[in-house]
Design an enzyme around this catalytic site. Structure first.
Site, PDB file in Angstrom:
ATOM      1  N   GLU A 185      -9.735  17.635 -29.606  1.00 38.78           N
ATOM      2  CA  GLU A 185     -10.056  18.252 -30.913  1.00 38.78           C
ATOM      3  C   GLU A 185      -9.686  17.310 -32.058  1.00 38.78           C
ATOM      4  O   GLU A 185      -9.219  17.756 -33.109  1.00 38.78           O
ATOM      5  CB  GLU A 185      -9.331  19.588 -31.081  1.00 38.78           C
ATOM      6  CG  GLU A 185      -9.992  20.749 -30.354  1.00 38.78           C
ATOM      7  CD  GLU A 185     -11.201  21.334 -31.083  1.00 38.78           C
ATOM      8  OE1 GLU A 185     -11.107  21.567 -32.300  1.00 38.78           O
ATOM      9  OE2 GLU A 185     -12.224  21.531 -30.439  1.00 38.78           O
TER      10      GLU A 185
ATOM     11  N   THR B  11     -14.302  20.375 -20.678  1.00 38.35           N
ATOM     12  CA  THR B  11     -13.456  21.379 -20.035  1.00 38.35           C
ATOM     13  C   THR B  11     -14.390  22.376 -19.354  1.00 38.35           C
ATOM     14  O   THR B  11     -15.295  22.910 -20.005  1.00 38.35           O
ATOM     15  CB  THR B  11     -12.560  22.062 -21.102  1.00 38.35           C
ATOM     16  OG1 THR B  11     -11.739  21.052 -21.698  1.00 38.35           O
ATOM     17  CG2 THR B  11     -11.693  23.154 -20.508  1.00 38.35           C
TER      18      THR B  11
ATOM     19  N   ALA C 133     -19.176   8.313 -27.593  1.00 36.48           N
ATOM     20  CA  ALA C 133     -19.046   9.158 -28.799  1.00 36.48           C
ATOM     21  C   ALA C 133     -17.899  10.145 -28.591  1.00 36.48           C
ATOM     22  O   ALA C 133     -18.094  11.275 -28.169  1.00 36.48           O
ATOM     23  CB  ALA C 133     -20.355   9.907 -29.074  1.00 36.48           C
TER      24      ALA C 133
END
Ligand SMILES: Cc1cc2nc3c(=O)[nH]c(=O)nc-3n(C[C@H](O)[C@H](O)[C@H](O)COP(=O)(O)OP(=O)(O)OC[C@H]3O[C@@H](n4cnc5c(N)ncnc54)[C@H](O)[C@@H]3O)c2cc1C
Length: 409
Positions: free
Chosen positions: A389, A164, A134
């Site tokens: 992102e 991160t 995903a």
């Protein structure tokens, strides 16, 4: 008539110059070392904490700048300094924003300070959403959170990837499925407090760029967190799920999915601003080099083939910044991204950073290809912007869907 200006005000200029000084004097001299070490640059984060750059207060101040330019301006300067160290400094912000966006006042007050620690004992935080199956397809998430009513605890199981600061964070924010029937509307976010049993770091990735930023898998095995670690609280979750189930039953899954996409849209100009910082840094090195390197008895910039490239690079960087500023201003002014302006800014700025850093390597010739010059690192770093992102393809999908109103696949 309302005033219109592209000029930063005095306060903004002061903050920009201060950040630029930190980027130049502290981040840049450390950049090559931490890139080679591929480790979190704790001393630099600590330095940032000492001067007030690594703190929630600082980002909150920038966030509440009414022009909307505080955050993009800050990110541009830090990533102009160095992208890997920059992400180590601002990566915690991803998790903090997750709590600010969804948490109660009490949760914000309890957890965000623990994400940053203090200058004597700095901490970092991680935001864990992506999974092996995903990535772009957030709806395919498998990590489950099941409520144990008897104990008022949530039990988390699954594997997160690409996090991160994953595994080295003091506080992890984990997105998990609580209702698999309603796509991404059935997701909820949880705080995993420091030293919670069952959470462990999986593989730490060896990366192409931004190597000073730690990226790893996070494995969750029967991780039990108290009920109060559900961001926003149980009542709010139950209400939200009931609404989403009703909407899914009456209007189909597509609308539910699109509403989630609109939320991601809002955070994208920030990545655009990082990309502008890296692109500007590489462009400046290339411009300087082209003016001083001589071949055939004249500076290489005397050739239109080089000069025109630099002209295009600068034009595209400025265009990217304007798109980022427009989206940031719109967000601050509460204007909806009716044409996916957030995605446009991220798409254009990230592609520009990739292109401009590649051109900078070319302009420096053999030197550009070595680690003696920073453009080699900047070029590797820039590749991340079109991936995280939301990849460039996903940005185009969001823009095309928003503009057309069609479920383009
Ligand atoms: C260094 C780094 C740091 C990260 N940090 C975090 C973090 O802190 N937290 C977190 O949760 N995640 C993080 N991520 C994850 C990141 O957001 C994902 O890598 C990204 O969303 C892409 O997912 P994926 O890697 O699974 O690629 P995939 O989704 O598998 O995509 C592979 C390729 O297929 C393309 N593609 C996919 N679907 C479509 C489609 N419908 N149409 C056209 N093309 C398509 C993509 O654009 C891409 O080119 C990080 C990633 C990296 C590399």
């Amino acid at each position: 008539m309302a005033e219109f200006t592209f000029e930063l005000n005095d306060d903004q200029k002061q903050v920009r110059d201060w950040l630029n000084g930190f980027a130049k004097d502290v981040m840049r001299p450390a950049a090559a070392e931490w890139d080679e070490r591929e480790e979190t640059p704790w001393p630099v984060i600590q330095e940032a904490a000492k001067v007030g750059i690594y703190s929630l207060d600082f980002y909150a101040q920038q966030f509440f700048d009414p022009t909307g330019l505080g955050i993009p301006m800050a990110l541009e300067e830090l990533f102009w300094g160095d992208a890997g160290i920059g992400l180590s400094i601002v990566g915690t912000g991803l998790a903090a924003v997750g709590v600010l966006a969804n948490g109660t006042e009490e949760q914000i007050g309890t957890w965000i300070p623990q994400m940053y620690g203090d200058a004597d004992d700095v901490k970092v935080a991680a935001f864990c959403s992506s999974e092996p199956d995903a990535g772009s397809d957030v709806g395919a998430m498998r990590t489950r959170a099941v409520y144990d009513e008897a104990k008022d605890e949530w039990v988390l199981n699954g594997t997160k990837t690409w996090a991160t600061n994953g595994g080295i964070a003091n506080v992890h924010v984990v997105v998990a499925v609580v209702d698999a029937e309603i796509g991404s509307k059935g997701h909820a976010s949880f705080i995993v407090p420091p030293n919670t049993p069952g959470l462990s770091q999986g593989q730490k990735f060896k990366k192409h760029g931004i190597r000073a930023s730690h990226t790893a898998e996070v494995v969750l095995e029967n991780v039990r967190v108290p009920g109060h670690c559900l961001l926003g609280g149980k009542d709010k979750l139950d209400e939200r799920l009931a609404r989403a189930r009703e909407r899914a039953a009456t209007s189909g899954g597509e609308r539910v999915k699109n509403a989630a996409m609109a939320t991601f849209e809002a955070s994208r100009p920030a990545v655009g601003a990082m990309a502008v910082g890296t692109a500007r840094a590489a462009y400046e090195v290339a411009l300087d080099y082209a003016k001083t390197r001589s071949q055939f008895g004249r500076p290489i910039i005397d050739n239109q083939g080089i000069a025109f490239q630099l002209a295009d690079m600068r034009t595209q960087i400025d265009a990217a910044r304007l798109l980022v500023w427009r989206a940031s201003w719109m967000a601050a002014a509460g204007k909806p991204f009716d044409s996916a302006e957030g995605s446009m800014s991220k798409l254009y700025a990230s592609e520009t950073a990739k292109k401009v850093t590649a051109q900078a390597v070319q302009i420096l010739g053999g030197n550009g290809y070595t680690r003696e010059y920073p453009v080699e690192r900047m070029h590797r770093d820039a590749a991340i912007y079109t991936i995280f992102e939301g990849t460039s393809e996903i940005q185009r999908l969001v823009i095309a869907r928003t503009l057309s109103g069609m479920p383009i696949r």
